[in-house]
Design an enzyme around this catalytic site. Structure first.
Site, mmCIF file in Angstrom:
data_model
loop_
_atom_site.group_PDB
_atom_site.id
_atom_site.type_symbol
_atom_site.label_atom_id
_atom_site.label_comp_id
_atom_site.label_asym_id
_atom_site.label_seq_id
_atom_site.Cartn_x
_atom_site.Cartn_y
_atom_site.Cartn_z
ATOM 1 N N HIS A 20 0.909 -1.183 0.182
ATOM 2 C CA HIS A 20 0.072 -0.021 0.021
ATOM 3 C C HIS A 20 0.981 1.336 0.037
ATOM 4 C CE1 HIS A 20 -3.833 -1.810 1.211
ATOM 5 N NE2 HIS A 20 -3.210 -2.961 1.368
ATOM 6 N N ASP A 125 -6.384 5.407 2.392
ATOM 7 C CA ASP A 125 -6.476 4.013 1.967
ATOM 8 C C ASP A 125 -7.814 3.176 2.410
ATOM 9 O OD1 ASP A 125 -6.037 0.973 2.516
ATOM 10 O OD2 ASP A 125 -4.182 1.445 1.362
ATOM 11 N N ASN A 381 0.620 -4.274 -7.743
ATOM 12 C CA ASN A 381 2.023 -3.469 -7.900
ATOM 13 C C ASN A 381 2.773 -4.363 -8.743
ATOM 14 O OD1 ASN A 381 1.038 -1.407 -6.129
ATOM 15 N ND2 ASN A 381 1.984 -2.204 -4.287
#
Length: 469
Positions: A20, A125, A381
């Protein structure tokens, strides 16, 4: 005389886990290069990761510095041992749930930061549901940062709405995900909720569902979401998300592209476990498009047996490789990779393989011309970073979260990779897959006619992606 316009100020609050934090740091760079003042909130033990990633690009943002504000992590109140402030330090479902609950105690600290800076916007987030309450209190929009694809968001929405998994009679029977643009098949064993319903896991499931539902409800109350995506890669699912689901969303292109210089790529995330020059020297010694990169992200834990079987599969594939093995704690005990490698493996693989124990400079490695393929756990990612550079060369081994959805995007929608054969959802552990599966998947994406077809499709996706950036 006209009053001087005040520059927009955004407070960014990433969740405390590498998966994150890394893209959130890139989002901060994206904001500041577009003349938006940015302040990142984190905790003392996570601050060095952020500061280190920012230092390499500090001179590029003259006049637009990125501030970092530390708030204390409520370890004692949340039942978390002192010194643990990041999700990748945890090794059990119980501790993970305690960690998520502890973050709920950060609401007061967030309010203090908002009072101090009085920003124009809060980007938080998804796992900070209280952020919507705080944003409303200060009368500013709250945007949710989502580190996944539109495809995964759409599939997740449809699964919760129609529950097609209830129409099959066994965990291994396939069903078609309804309504979405492509025919996607899944099984119950690949779904997080069904996988967590095993014996002795009802309590963990109940707690996790409370946290997840709270996050989803807060997302519904937010102004919208920011997605680390670009429209041209999955246009049908962007349209589905915004038009059919009726959600506000902004895709801000792959934010990792702000790391253009070698130094920025090398310093992205934690301190690397290998010297930059050593890594590049090894890659420079290889032919173009001849190396497979194997990495399962920052959270996945690999058992001793699995380490051995991956090694055997790599050796049998006869391909050059870089294999990243993070520090593993299995059942509370650290696994020493050297103890579980096949006999004299490193000696035999001295010329063909490079093992990196710990954190690897992933962007730097993927950007090298020697890299052809990426065996990944399908974290977003990694999927996005690899896709930007080596489309058409994925071997997918999904572990945890929405990773099976990402696998379907790569293998069935974009058709730029092959599945290694994982069938069961697991939160942090990889599934026991035989060496033959690893070997066959690597060879399918590295050599032969199928590899050429995948590469051809990858070139088309690469063309589309370049047009969209």
């Amino acid at each position: 005389m006209y009053a001087k316009l005040q520059r927009l100020h955004v407070v960014l609050f990433p969740f405390m886990a590498p998966v994150h934090m890394i893209p959130a740091i890139d989002v901060a760079k994206f904001f500041t290069t577009n003349h938006v003042k940015t302040t990142i909130i984190t905790t003392p033990l996570n601050a060095p990761i952020i500061i280190n990633s920012l230092q390499s690009t500090a001179n590029k943002y003259v006049g637009f510095p990125i501030d970092v504000e530390n708030v204390p992590f409520p370890s004692k109140e949340g039942g978390i041992p002192e010194g643990i402030e990041n999700l990748d330090q945890l090794n059990s479902d119980e501790m993970t749930i305690n960690f998520l609950k502890a973050t709920e105690l950060l609401q007061e600290s967030l309010e203090q930061i908002m009072e101090k800076y009085k920003p124009n916007c809060l980007v938080a987030d998804m796992f900070y549901p209280f952020a919507s309450v705080v944003a409303a209190k200060f009368n500013v929009p709250r945007l949710v940062f989502h580190g996944t694809s539109y495809f995964a968001q759409c599939v997740g929405h449809v699964m919760m709405k129609y529950e097609p998994q209830k129409l099959v009679s066994s965990d291994d029977e396939e069903f078609v995900v309804p309504e979405i643009p492509h025919e996607i098949r899944l099984t119950r064993s690949q779904l997080v909720i069904d996988a967590m319903k095993g014996k002795g896991k009802h309590e963990a499931l109940e707690e996790w569902m409370k946290i997840f539902c709270s996050a989803m409800e807060a997302k519904e109350r937010s102004y919208g979401i920011i997605m680390n995506r670009f429209y041209e890669l999955e246009p049908e699912y962007v349209d589905y998300y915004t038009k059919v689901m009726g959600r506000m969303a902004w895709h801000i292109s792959p934010v990792s592209l702000c790391n253009r210089e070698k130094e920025a790529k090398f310093q992205r995330g934690k301190d690397s476990s290998i010297n930059e020059h050593e890594c590049l020297k090894w890659l420079d010694s290889k032919k173009p498009k001849s190396v497979v990169y194997v990495c399962f992200g920052s959270v996945v834990k690999v058992s001793s047996l699995e380490l051995q079987e991956i090694a055997m599969g790599l050796e049998a594939s006869e391909q050059d490789f870089i294999w990243v093995v993070r520090r593993n704690i299995i059942d509370g005990e650290e696994v020493n990779i050297t103890d579980w490698l096949p006999h004299e493996f490193e000696k035999r693989m001295k010329e063909k393989g490079l093992i990196i124990r710990g954190w690897a400079p992933q962007m730097l490695i993927l950007d090298h011309e020697a890299i052809r393929a990426f065996v990944t756990h399908c974290g977003w990612n990694s999927t996005l970073d690899g896709g930007l550079i080596i489309w058409g060369s994925f071997g997918t081994w999904p572990v945890g979260g929405e990773k099976f959805y990402s696998e379907k995007l790569v293998t069935q929608v974009l058709r730029t990779g092959v599945a290694i054969g994982a069938r069961n959802w697991n939160r942090v552990r990889s599934e026991n897959i035989k060496p033959k599966n690893v070997m066959e998947a690597i060879r399918r994406i590295m050599v032969g006619e199928e590899a050429l077809e995948i590469k051809k499709q990858g070139k088309e996706v690469e063309r589309i992606s370049k047009e969209g950036r």
